[in-house]
Structure formats: C-alpha cells, structure tokens
Design a protein around this motif. Sequence first.
Motif, PDB file in Angstrom:
ATOM      1  N   MET A 126      -8.658  -5.540  -6.422  1.00 58.70           N
ATOM      2  CA  MET A 126      -9.087  -4.144  -6.380  1.00 58.70           C
ATOM      3  C   MET A 126      -7.944  -3.230  -6.831  1.00 58.70           C
ATOM      4  N   VAL A 127      -8.257  -2.284  -7.692  1.00 61.46           N
ATOM      5  CA  VAL A 127      -7.238  -1.333  -8.148  1.00 61.46           C
ATOM      6  C   VAL A 127      -7.271  -0.106  -7.250  1.00 61.46           C
ATOM      7  N   ALA A 128      -6.138   0.243  -6.720  1.00 59.37           N
ATOM      8  CA  ALA A 128      -6.102   1.400  -5.826  1.00 59.37           C
ATOM      9  C   ALA A 128      -5.015   2.372  -6.260  1.00 59.37           C
ATOM     10  N   GLN A 129      -5.204   3.628  -5.936  1.00 60.05           N
ATOM     11  CA  GLN A 129      -4.195   4.654  -6.171  1.00 60.05           C
ATOM     12  C   GLN A 129      -3.229   4.573  -5.003  1.00 60.05           C
ATOM     13  N   TRP A 130      -2.000   4.303  -5.317  1.00 60.39           N
ATOM     14  CA  TRP A 130      -1.039   4.116  -4.246  1.00 60.39           C
ATOM     15  C   TRP A 130       0.032   5.184  -4.371  1.00 60.39           C
ATOM     16  N   ALA A 131       0.207   5.964  -3.336  1.00 60.34           N
ATOM     17  CA  ALA A 131       1.203   7.031  -3.405  1.00 60.34           C
ATOM     18  C   ALA A 131       2.461   6.649  -2.635  1.00 60.34           C
ATOM     19  N   TYR A 132       3.579   6.763  -3.310  1.00 55.69           N
ATOM     20  CA  TYR A 132       4.859   6.561  -2.646  1.00 55.69           C
ATOM     21  C   TYR A 132       5.463   7.923  -2.400  1.00 55.69           C
ATOM     22  N   LYS A 133       5.880   8.143  -1.169  1.00 57.28           N
ATOM     23  CA  LYS A 133       6.478   9.438  -0.875  1.00 57.28           C
ATOM     24  C   LYS A 133       7.918   9.224  -0.436  1.00 57.28           C
ATOM     25  N   SER A 147      13.248   4.801   0.130  1.00 57.97           N
ATOM     26  CA  SER A 147      13.102   4.138   1.421  1.00 57.97           C
ATOM     27  C   SER A 147      12.230   2.886   1.349  1.00 57.97           C
ATOM     28  N   ARG A 148      11.548   2.677   0.224  1.00 58.59           N
ATOM     29  CA  ARG A 148      10.774   1.433   0.097  1.00 58.59           C
ATOM     30  C   ARG A 148      10.717   0.992  -1.355  1.00 58.59           C
ATOM     31  N   ARG A 149      10.422  -0.299  -1.539  1.00 58.80           N
ATOM     32  CA  ARG A 149      10.345  -0.838  -2.898  1.00 58.80           C
ATOM     33  C   ARG A 149       9.101  -0.320  -3.595  1.00 58.80           C
ATOM     34  N   MET A 150       9.226  -0.080  -4.880  1.00 58.09           N
ATOM     35  CA  MET A 150       8.091   0.465  -5.621  1.00 58.09           C
ATOM     36  C   MET A 150       7.622  -0.523  -6.667  1.00 58.09           C
ATOM     37  N   THR A 151       6.316  -0.615  -6.847  1.00 56.05           N
ATOM     38  CA  THR A 151       5.791  -1.351  -7.996  1.00 56.05           C
ATOM     39  C   THR A 151       4.887  -0.405  -8.758  1.00 56.05           C
ATOM     40  N   GLY A 152       4.872  -0.541 -10.060  1.00 52.40           N
ATOM     41  CA  GLY A 152       4.026   0.324 -10.877  1.00 52.40           C
ATOM     42  C   GLY A 152       4.793   1.497 -11.434  1.00 52.40           C
ATOM     43  N   ILE A 153       4.196   2.104 -12.450  1.00 47.28           N
ATOM     44  CA  ILE A 153       4.805   3.252 -13.129  1.00 47.28           C
ATOM     45  C   ILE A 153       3.958   4.478 -12.813  1.00 47.28           C
ATOM     46  N   PRO A 154       4.561   5.503 -12.251  1.00 48.65           N
ATOM     47  CA  PRO A 154       3.767   6.683 -11.912  1.00 48.65           C
ATOM     48  C   PRO A 154       3.386   7.501 -13.139  1.00 48.65           C
ATOM     49  N   LYS A 155       2.208   8.117 -13.071  1.00 47.86           N
ATOM     50  CA  LYS A 155       1.781   9.017 -14.141  1.00 47.86           C
ATOM     51  C   LYS A 155       2.085  10.459 -13.763  1.00 47.86           C
ATOM     52  N   MET A 156       2.021  10.715 -12.474  1.00 50.88           N
ATOM     53  CA  MET A 156       2.235  12.065 -11.962  1.00 50.88           C
ATOM     54  C   MET A 156       3.324  12.037 -10.902  1.00 50.88           C
ATOM     55  N   VAL A 157       4.067  13.121 -10.848  1.00 53.27           N
ATOM     56  CA  VAL A 157       5.048  13.273  -9.791  1.00 53.27           C
ATOM     57  C   VAL A 157       4.813  14.619  -9.126  1.00 53.27           C
ATOM     58  N   THR A 158       4.627  14.621  -7.826  1.00 53.68           N
ATOM     59  CA  THR A 158       4.475  15.882  -7.119  1.00 53.68           C
ATOM     60  C   THR A 158       5.739  16.162  -6.319  1.00 53.68           C
ATOM     61  N   VAL A 159       6.288  17.329  -6.507  1.00 53.40           N
ATOM     62  CA  VAL A 159       7.463  17.723  -5.743  1.00 53.40           C
ATOM     63  C   VAL A 159       7.021  18.764  -4.731  1.00 53.40           C
ATOM     64  N   CYS A 191       0.865   5.738  -8.233  1.00 51.78           N
ATOM     65  CA  CYS A 191       0.745   4.619  -9.168  1.00 51.78           C
ATOM     66  C   CYS A 191      -0.621   3.970  -8.982  1.00 51.78           C
ATOM     67  N   GLU A 192      -1.083   3.364 -10.060  1.00 51.53           N
ATOM     68  CA  GLU A 192      -2.280   2.543  -9.918  1.00 51.53           C
ATOM     69  C   GLU A 192      -1.820   1.111  -9.768  1.00 51.53           C
ATOM     70  N   ILE A 193      -2.173   0.489  -8.659  1.00 53.18           N
ATOM     71  CA  ILE A 193      -1.735  -0.894  -8.525  1.00 53.18           C
ATOM     72  C   ILE A 193      -2.881  -1.799  -8.108  1.00 53.18           C
ATOM     73  N   ALA A 209      12.513   2.376 -11.167  1.00 52.73           N
ATOM     74  CA  ALA A 209      12.612   2.097  -9.737  1.00 52.73           C
ATOM     75  C   ALA A 209      13.772   1.153  -9.446  1.00 52.73           C
ATOM     76  N   GLU A 210      14.043   0.216 -10.385  1.00 49.40           N
ATOM     77  CA  GLU A 210      15.119  -0.759 -10.181  1.00 49.40           C
ATOM     78  C   GLU A 210      16.478  -0.066 -10.055  1.00 49.40           C
ATOM     79  N   SER A 211      16.750   0.794 -11.037  1.00 50.21           N
ATOM     80  CA  SER A 211      18.040   1.480 -10.985  1.00 50.21           C
ATOM     81  C   SER A 211      17.915   2.824 -10.255  1.00 50.21           C
ATOM     82  N   GLN A 212      16.783   3.024  -9.592  1.00 47.28           N
ATOM     83  CA  GLN A 212      16.547   4.188  -8.743  1.00 47.28           C
ATOM     84  C   GLN A 212      16.806   5.503  -9.481  1.00 47.28           C
TER      85      GLN A 212
END
Length: 385
Positions: free
Chosen positions: A1-8, A144-156, A170-172, A126-129
């Motif tokens: 299943m593909v889900a929208q996953w938000a990393y904050k 604070s956590r490992r990330m997978t996927g490439i974000p399309k949008m960034v909200t500040v 990210c869509e993962i 994400a690797e080199s932060q």
Amino acid sequence: MVAQWAYKFRFYPTPTQKRQLAIEFGHARFVWNWALETRTKAYQEHSKSLNYSGLSRKLTALKQTECPWLGEATASCPTQKLRDQDTAFKHFFAGRAKYPRFKKRHQTQSVRYQLDQRHVEKNFNAESQRLKLPKLGALKLKWSRRMTGIPKMVTVSKDPAGRYFVSLVCEIEILPLPTRKNVIGVDVGVKDVVITSEGYKSGAPKYTYQYARQLKQAQRRLSKKRKGSYRRRRQQQRVARIHARIADSRRDFLHQQSSKLINENPVICLEDLNIKGMLRNRHLSKAVADCGLFELRRQMEYKAAWYGREVLIVDRWAPTSKACSECGTIHESMPLKVREWVCPDCTTRHDRDINAAINVLRLGTVGSAGTDKARGAVKTPRAVA
Ligand SMILES: [Zn+2]
C-alpha cells in the motif's frame, strides 16, 4: 500500500533565517487574508465565485502594481497559500469544514515550498542530512528519525510556543506485517489507557495533572499583564509552550501504544467508545475524551490499514465489566472503585479491566460476553480488598 508519510523535524534557524522566515510568514498570511477578502467580496457583491486560477492572476497584478514588496518572498509560497485556500473552500462546500478564517499573527504560521524534483539531490539528502530551501539556505535540522523517500513538498512552520518545524511529505510503499495467529481484546480506560485480554496494562501518563500547576501559575501571571504589552506576549508564549508540551507527550504516548498493539496483533477487538462513554457517568465521559481515546482508535485504524491488520469495533451494548469472563454470570453492579473481585459462581479472581478486555475479545470473536451457560443470572460479586 502506498501511503503519504510525513516526517516532522524541529529546526533551529539562524537570526538571518528567522528574519527571512518572518517575511515569508507575513507575506503568506497577507496573501491568504487578501485572497479570502477578495473571494468573500466577489461573492457577496457580485455573487461570483473566484477560484485558484482567477486569484492567481489577480495576485500577479497586485504584485506588479500596489504591492511590489511581495517580491521579497519566495515566489512559490504565496501560490501554495492560494492552493491551500482552494482546498479549504472545497472542504467548506462539501460540508466538512467551517468557512475559512483570517490568519492572525500569533497563531501557528506556515509556508510550503515545492521541491524541484529535477535538482532535488542538490537541495535534499537524508543521508548527509541536508535540506536547503530558497532564500533560506541550509537549515539546521534535528534529524530525529531515519527517512526514506524523497519529499515533494516541504512545509515550514512556527508554533505559538515559538518553535520551528519542517514537515516533509513522502510517498512510501508500506509492506504488510507478517501474519500471526493471535486475536486480542482491548479495553480502554482512564487509569490504564490500554488493557489487553493478555493482561498487559499500559498505565496512564497524567500529563495534564503534572503540568496543571505550572499551567495554572502561568495563566495567572498572564492575566495580570497589561493588554498589548511586550511582557504579555512573552507570557502568552510561555503558556503556549506548556500546552504544546502536554499535547506532544500525549501524542507520543498514544503512538507508542497504538504501534505496539498493531505490531503484535493481527486482529484487535476494541470496544466502541461511544457506548463506553454512555455506559458510565458524565465525569468519566469527559475523561474518556481527555485521554485521547478517540485519537488512539483513529491511530489504530489507519495503522491497521497500512500494515494489513484488522480492528474490530465491538459495538454491542454488552456488560463487559459486569460479566464474569470465566463462567458468563452477569453481576448486578460493578462500581468503578471495585478493581478486583471474586465471582461467587466459579470463584475466579478477576482483575476488573483485564476481565473486561477478555469479554471484549469474546464479543468480537464469538458474539457474547462470557459463555452462554449462566446468562441472565444476576449475582452480586464480592470485592477483594
Ligand atoms: Zn464466574
């Protein structure tokens, strides 16, 4: 299943970045409020409804004539605000939300950036932060956590407590968890938020109580500050910080519990909370809402969908606390203060909540609380000191 996953992630802007962000937030807020006013007026005066593309054209004109200073902000941010407002109106027309409101300076502020996918590696890794945004440069994030996927949008965003965050969506692809056999019953409560039929008790972090004194004191101080003063602003932020701390720790706790349940059990039977609230007194219904039990259920349901698990809501009006899970006898009354009791019929010693969780499990799988043997027999149990 593909889900929208938000990393904050939280981040710490430099003074220069803070200044630029203040401009971005301010301009985005201005554009939102301007668009809302234009839209409302167009509708009230000419019964005309404006949409995203109409407003976008008006905004370009505005930038060229009356408000050239809008050019100080990143071009994509106001555009994103218009899109957000379009979505807000769609929700409103569909009856899912209230009429969009004007944004104020001391609420949570946010701007959204679109990451150019062609050169995304240059700005995000994400690797080199690394995260670089237009006009801001590299941000100092707490990864604070490992990330997978490439974000399309960034909200500040900046919350009323003055903290800065970025949210990366990210869509993962989520793989279902390995299947296991067990089915579990879950009773939720105030003393322990989660109690399972297997005897697990989560406890309940009493954040609100822990912070109640702090909050009360801070609010009292706030009430004594003169309106519009700088000290009042600062005290407002202190109050907001305590509220934020309470909300954060509550959410963390609920996520821990819901993840644990979903990881360990393929099928979870859960009592319908509305019935639980109604069954007991008003004071308790409020506590049920306070502990975030509805939020717990929401988390369990979406996590179950992600990982191929099942949450069965037991919505039958059944005496889960009053029935003996061993022999099925239904007892007359079971005041809340009775935590442990002995069934007079089969002499089983019960923990009140675990017994209820076992009954929830039975209802979910078989369809009745306890066995049918002694149904209808009303007895008074002995409380155990
Ligand atoms: Zn019994």
